[in-house]
Design a protein around this motif. Sequence first.
Motif, PDB file in Angstrom:
ATOM      1  N   PRO A  48       0.620  -1.652  -0.643  1.00 42.80           N
ATOM      2  CA  PRO A  48      -0.200  -0.406  -0.380  1.00 42.80           C
ATOM      3  C   PRO A  48       0.386   1.314   0.169  1.00 42.80           C
ATOM      4  O   PRO A  48       2.058   1.284   0.555  1.00 42.80           O
ATOM      5  N   ILE A  49      -0.042   2.822  -0.580  1.00 48.48           N
ATOM      6  CA  ILE A  49       0.640   3.305  -0.388  1.00 48.48           C
ATOM      7  C   ILE A  49      -0.167   4.318   0.510  1.00 48.48           C
ATOM      8  O   ILE A  49      -1.654   5.038   0.606  1.00 48.48           O
ATOM      9  N   HIS A  50      -0.003   5.701   1.184  1.00 49.25           N
ATOM     10  CA  HIS A  50      -1.000   6.399   2.643  1.00 49.25           C
ATOM     11  C   HIS A  50       0.274   7.885   2.144  1.00 49.25           C
ATOM     12  O   HIS A  50       1.634   7.643   3.349  1.00 49.25           O
ATOM     13  N   ILE A  51      -0.499   8.468   1.383  1.00 53.41           N
ATOM     14  CA  ILE A  51       0.007  10.466   1.737  1.00 53.41           C
ATOM     15  C   ILE A  51      -0.780  10.893   2.607  1.00 53.41           C
ATOM     16  O   ILE A  51      -2.048  11.280   2.350  1.00 53.41           O
ATOM     17  N   ILE A  76       5.450   4.950   2.794  1.00 53.74           N
ATOM     18  CA  ILE A  76       4.324   5.885   3.604  1.00 53.74           C
ATOM     19  C   ILE A  76       5.285   7.756   3.482  1.00 53.74           C
ATOM     20  O   ILE A  76       5.832   7.358   3.670  1.00 53.74           O
ATOM     21  N   ILE A  77       4.118   8.615   3.645  1.00 56.15           N
ATOM     22  CA  ILE A  77       4.386  10.084   3.203  1.00 56.15           C
ATOM     23  C   ILE A  77       3.331  10.692   4.158  1.00 56.15           C
ATOM     24  O   ILE A  77       2.427  10.672   4.205  1.00 56.15           O
ATOM     25  N   GLU A  78       4.245  11.356   5.379  1.00 58.89           N
ATOM     26  CA  GLU A  78       3.475  11.956   6.057  1.00 58.89           C
ATOM     27  C   GLU A  78       2.475  13.400   6.055  1.00 58.89           C
ATOM     28  O   GLU A  78       2.951  13.900   5.073  1.00 58.89           O
ATOM     29  N   GLU A  79       2.457  14.198   7.241  1.00 57.95           N
ATOM     30  CA  GLU A  79       2.227  15.473   7.319  1.00 57.95           C
ATOM     31  C   GLU A  79       2.815  15.943   6.273  1.00 57.95           C
ATOM     32  O   GLU A  79       3.600  16.654   7.156  1.00 57.95           O
ATOM     33  N   ASP A  80       2.746  16.851   6.045  1.00 60.09           N
ATOM     34  CA  ASP A  80       2.928  18.550   5.289  1.00 60.09           C
ATOM     35  C   ASP A  80       3.926  18.004   4.680  1.00 60.09           C
ATOM     36  O   ASP A  80       5.299  18.707   5.129  1.00 60.09           O
ATOM     37  N   VAL A  81       4.803  17.017   3.639  1.00 59.54           N
ATOM     38  CA  VAL A  81       5.199  16.842   3.123  1.00 59.54           C
ATOM     39  C   VAL A  81       5.112  17.950   2.455  1.00 59.54           C
ATOM     40  O   VAL A  81       4.528  18.074   1.613  1.00 59.54           O
ATOM     41  N   LEU A  82       6.622  18.551   1.165  1.00 58.09           N
ATOM     42  CA  LEU A  82       6.149  18.631  -0.002  1.00 58.09           C
ATOM     43  C   LEU A  82       7.928  18.217  -1.214  1.00 58.09           C
ATOM     44  O   LEU A  82       8.877  17.831  -0.651  1.00 58.09           O
TER      45      LEU A  82
END
Length: 228
Positions: A48-51, A76-82
């Motif tokens: 899975p992928i979770h953004i 997994i990309i956590e909160e407020d990543v650019l």
Amino acid sequence: MRIDHQKKEPAIHPSAWIASTALINGDVIIEEEVYISYGSVIIAEGAPIHIKRGTIVMENVVIKSSEGKTFSNALIIEEDVLIGPHAYLIGCTVEKNCFLAAGAKVYNQAHIGAQSIIEINGVVHIDTYLKPQTRVPTQHTAFGNPAKIYPPDDTGKIAKETESLNLLNLLFQLTDNSKDLKYIAALENYRHILFKHKNDDIMKNFSSKLTDTWQWEKGFKVGKSVGG
């Protein structure tokens, strides 16, 4: 474009904005206020992928999870990543408040700590751990746990580190020691994984207006949440 892969479809929050030319494939969760720009490709390849909330993904970014015979690497990309244009991420974790500049590359099993910066064309290699607030300068490469950071002109050390990873063995679980046969076997293994997409179902072109609350809630009801 939204695509069902192996009977798993993306779950996209109604407040997210997805460009009409972005592609979202398979077991993907996109949370509130996420922005996915034109030409970006997000493919759940056997894991899975979770953004998470508030992340921005700029033009022509590639984001993939990965699988092999004996491993499964969620992304997994956590909160407020650019994430800047033309970046490439596969099978990794990016903690909150990170900045990945244009052309950054982050590979399988890498972990980027919170508030880290990967500058233009920076590389975070396989199985590398960056502690929080780490900076990888432009065109530098990070290896290892804890990470060592090498400048682009340090080709000898970079080559030695890359060779020590035994990449084909790690990614494709190969046992043959013949270099030529190893590449052939890797190709066959990867072809087997990729051809699982032959039965993908293109669901529809979509925009934020077509991403409804029912579809979002359905994704979580079937237990798709990744990484807490």
